[in-house]
Design a protein around this motif. Structure first.
Motif, PDB file in Angstrom:
ATOM      1  N   ASN A   1      13.408 -59.501 -33.874  1.00  0.00           N
ATOM      2  CA  ASN A   1      13.555 -59.467 -35.386  1.00  0.00           C
ATOM      3  C   ASN A   1      13.862 -58.406 -36.278  1.00  0.00           C
ATOM      4  O   ASN A   1      14.102 -58.368 -37.524  1.00  0.00           O
ATOM      5  CB  ASN A   1      12.282 -60.340 -35.963  1.00  0.00           C
ATOM      6  CG  ASN A   1      10.977 -59.390 -35.886  1.00  0.00           C
ATOM      7  OD1 ASN A   1      11.119 -58.121 -35.542  1.00  0.00           O
ATOM      8  ND2 ASN A   1       9.835 -59.840 -36.227  1.00  0.00           N
ATOM      9  N   ARG A   2      13.995 -57.246 -35.677  1.00  0.00           N
ATOM     10  CA  ARG A   2      14.467 -55.936 -36.134  1.00  0.00           C
ATOM     11  C   ARG A   2      13.676 -55.579 -37.257  1.00  0.00           C
ATOM     12  O   ARG A   2      14.321 -54.957 -38.128  1.00  0.00           O
ATOM     13  CB  ARG A   2      16.102 -56.243 -36.448  1.00  0.00           C
ATOM     14  CG  ARG A   2      17.190 -56.309 -35.437  1.00  0.00           C
ATOM     15  CD  ARG A   2      17.306 -55.578 -34.358  1.00  0.00           C
ATOM     16  NE  ARG A   2      17.996 -55.873 -33.168  1.00  0.00           N
ATOM     17  CZ  ARG A   2      17.820 -56.372 -32.137  1.00  0.00           C
ATOM     18  NH1 ARG A   2      16.428 -56.363 -31.898  1.00  0.00           N
ATOM     19  NH2 ARG A   2      18.699 -56.575 -31.099  1.00  0.00           N
ATOM     20  N   ASP A   3      12.276 -55.887 -37.069  1.00  0.00           N
ATOM     21  CA  ASP A   3      11.664 -55.132 -38.237  1.00  0.00           C
ATOM     22  C   ASP A   3      10.973 -53.837 -37.919  1.00  0.00           C
ATOM     23  O   ASP A   3      10.024 -53.222 -38.700  1.00  0.00           O
ATOM     24  CB  ASP A   3      10.320 -56.275 -38.392  1.00  0.00           C
ATOM     25  CG  ASP A   3       9.363 -56.372 -37.435  1.00  0.00           C
ATOM     26  OD1 ASP A   3       9.625 -55.869 -36.381  1.00  0.00           O
ATOM     27  OD2 ASP A   3       8.201 -56.933 -37.745  1.00  0.00           O
ATOM     28  N   GLY A   4      11.260 -53.360 -36.733  1.00  0.00           N
ATOM     29  CA  GLY A   4      11.015 -51.794 -36.296  1.00  0.00           C
ATOM     30  C   GLY A   4       9.536 -51.623 -35.473  1.00  0.00           C
ATOM     31  O   GLY A   4       8.927 -50.665 -35.500  1.00  0.00           O
ATOM     32  N   SER A   5       8.886 -53.057 -35.322  1.00  0.00           N
ATOM     33  CA  SER A   5       7.598 -52.851 -34.692  1.00  0.00           C
ATOM     34  C   SER A   5       7.744 -54.247 -33.684  1.00  0.00           C
ATOM     35  O   SER A   5       8.625 -54.987 -33.926  1.00  0.00           O
ATOM     36  CB  SER A   5       6.555 -53.022 -35.515  1.00  0.00           C
ATOM     37  OG  SER A   5       6.402 -54.113 -36.342  1.00  0.00           O
ATOM     38  N   LEU A   6       6.761 -54.113 -32.851  1.00  0.00           N
ATOM     39  CA  LEU A   6       6.767 -55.323 -31.789  1.00  0.00           C
ATOM     40  C   LEU A   6       5.339 -56.136 -32.107  1.00  0.00           C
ATOM     41  O   LEU A   6       4.449 -55.553 -32.426  1.00  0.00           O
ATOM     42  CB  LEU A   6       6.534 -55.066 -30.303  1.00  0.00           C
ATOM     43  CG  LEU A   6       7.591 -53.791 -29.867  1.00  0.00           C
ATOM     44  CD1 LEU A   6       7.357 -53.478 -28.511  1.00  0.00           C
ATOM     45  CD2 LEU A   6       8.920 -54.667 -30.208  1.00  0.00           C
ATOM     46  N   ASP A   7       5.604 -57.443 -32.477  1.00  0.00           N
ATOM     47  CA  ASP A   7       4.558 -58.320 -32.855  1.00  0.00           C
ATOM     48  C   ASP A   7       4.117 -58.717 -31.644  1.00  0.00           C
ATOM     49  O   ASP A   7       4.261 -58.451 -30.450  1.00  0.00           O
ATOM     50  CB  ASP A   7       4.779 -59.623 -33.720  1.00  0.00           C
ATOM     51  CG  ASP A   7       5.903 -60.184 -33.037  1.00  0.00           C
ATOM     52  OD1 ASP A   7       6.456 -60.447 -31.850  1.00  0.00           O
ATOM     53  OD2 ASP A   7       6.557 -60.986 -33.799  1.00  0.00           O
ATOM     54  N   PHE A   8       3.004 -59.674 -31.553  1.00  0.00           N
ATOM     55  CA  PHE A   8       2.455 -60.453 -30.306  1.00  0.00           C
ATOM     56  C   PHE A   8       3.279 -60.659 -29.350  1.00  0.00           C
ATOM     57  O   PHE A   8       3.249 -60.629 -27.981  1.00  0.00           O
ATOM     58  CB  PHE A   8       1.258 -61.317 -30.562  1.00  0.00           C
ATOM     59  CG  PHE A   8       0.477 -61.769 -29.415  1.00  0.00           C
ATOM     60  CD1 PHE A   8      -0.371 -61.069 -28.830  1.00  0.00           C
ATOM     61  CD2 PHE A   8       0.901 -63.014 -28.862  1.00  0.00           C
ATOM     62  CE1 PHE A   8      -1.065 -61.585 -27.614  1.00  0.00           C
ATOM     63  CE2 PHE A   8       0.134 -63.666 -27.910  1.00  0.00           C
ATOM     64  CZ  PHE A   8      -0.919 -62.839 -27.059  1.00  0.00           C
ATOM     65  N   LYS A   9       4.330 -61.566 -29.767  1.00  0.00           N
ATOM     66  CA  LYS A   9       5.258 -62.493 -28.991  1.00  0.00           C
ATOM     67  C   LYS A   9       6.229 -61.448 -28.355  1.00  0.00           C
ATOM     68  O   LYS A   9       6.513 -61.506 -27.356  1.00  0.00           O
ATOM     69  CB  LYS A   9       6.014 -63.365 -29.832  1.00  0.00           C
ATOM     70  CG  LYS A   9       4.951 -64.570 -30.085  1.00  0.00           C
ATOM     71  CD  LYS A   9       6.033 -65.715 -30.815  1.00  0.00           C
ATOM     72  CE  LYS A   9       5.154 -67.048 -31.090  1.00  0.00           C
ATOM     73  NZ  LYS A   9       5.859 -67.881 -31.852  1.00  0.00           N
ATOM     74  N   GLU A  10       6.436 -60.454 -29.012  1.00  0.00           N
ATOM     75  CA  GLU A  10       7.508 -59.535 -28.526  1.00  0.00           C
ATOM     76  C   GLU A  10       6.747 -58.579 -27.482  1.00  0.00           C
ATOM     77  O   GLU A  10       7.546 -58.055 -26.292  1.00  0.00           O
ATOM     78  CB  GLU A  10       8.034 -58.595 -29.731  1.00  0.00           C
ATOM     79  CG  GLU A  10       8.759 -59.476 -30.499  1.00  0.00           C
ATOM     80  CD  GLU A  10       9.282 -58.665 -31.989  1.00  0.00           C
ATOM     81  OE1 GLU A  10      10.383 -59.162 -32.495  1.00  0.00           O
ATOM     82  OE2 GLU A  10       8.445 -57.750 -32.126  1.00  0.00           O
TER      83      GLU A  10
END
Length: 219
Positions: A73-82
């Motif tokens: 999602n190109r938000d500069g961080s990794l969420d749980f799914k990523e």
């Protein structure tokens, strides 16, 4: 095709997670928590690089490039799914390109000889593999490479061949008598032409072979 799309690494990882046992789901959550050092429910590039370096999770020549590939999602961080996509990459042995060194999120080509016999299975991304001025050198010829889908199918066929019993020896063919050839001809006509046309065609076959029978002595 309409309604279909190329499934992403993230989607594959999510499918595996949703169908896993509770024990495996907890291991995945523990993996995420170990990377999320400040417990803000996301993994920054710094946290990602720290874990990559300290734990030696994967052999990445360009970790920031891999982080960018995982950040869907190109938000500069990794969420749980990523991060689950990263977990899947590690567990499934997803490769890095032997040409450009970048992480390969989709289809890739592997050297079929190295895949079976070497520590490094040597994989390249489609762009590097199709490039006439190849950005890599390899000891085996390009015709020894298979994409990951073709390689899987080839391995399946090889496994099936090893399970198949050896072919039975062929029975010696019997000499055809005039009567046997007559029956074989009638049966063959019935199969091809169908029951309705078998009588007419069979009669023709009988007439053709009858002439030959005139010159044979039937005991």
């Amino acid at each position: 095709m309409e309604g279909h799309h190329c499934i992403s690494t993230l989607e594959i990882a999510e499918i595996y997670f949703n169908t896993s046992s509770q024990n495996l789901k907890q291991l995945a959550k523990d993996f995420f928590n170990s990377m999320d050092e400040d417990h803000d429910e996301k993994v920054s590039l710094t946290e990602f690089l720290n874990n990559m370096k300290e734990e030696g999770l994967v052999k990445a020549e360009n970790p920031p490039e891999m982080f960018k590939a995982l950040d869907m999602n190109r938000d500069g961080s990794l969420d749980f799914k990523e991060v689950m996509a990263l977990y899947y990459v590690i567990k499934s042995g997803r490769p890095f390109c032997g040409g450009c060194g970048k992480f390969i999120p989709g289809m890739f080509f592997s050297c079929s000889i190295c895949f079976d016999n070497e520590d490094d299975k040597f994989c390249v991304c489609p762009k590097c593999f199709s490039n006439e001025n190849k950005s890599y050198t390899h000891k085996h010829m390009p015709d020894r490479f298979l994409d990951n889908f073709a390689l899987l199918e080839a391995k399946r066929k090889m496994a099936m061949d090893t399970r198949m019993p050896p072919p039975l020896p062929e029975e010696p063919k019997k000499k055809s008598t005039w009567l046997l050839r007559l029956l074989e001809s009638a049966i063959g006509v019935a199969v091809v032409a169908g029951a309705e046309g078998a009588t007419v065609a069979g009669s023709t076959a009988v007439a053709d072979l009858a002439a030959e029978g005139d010159s044979c002595s039937i005991m």
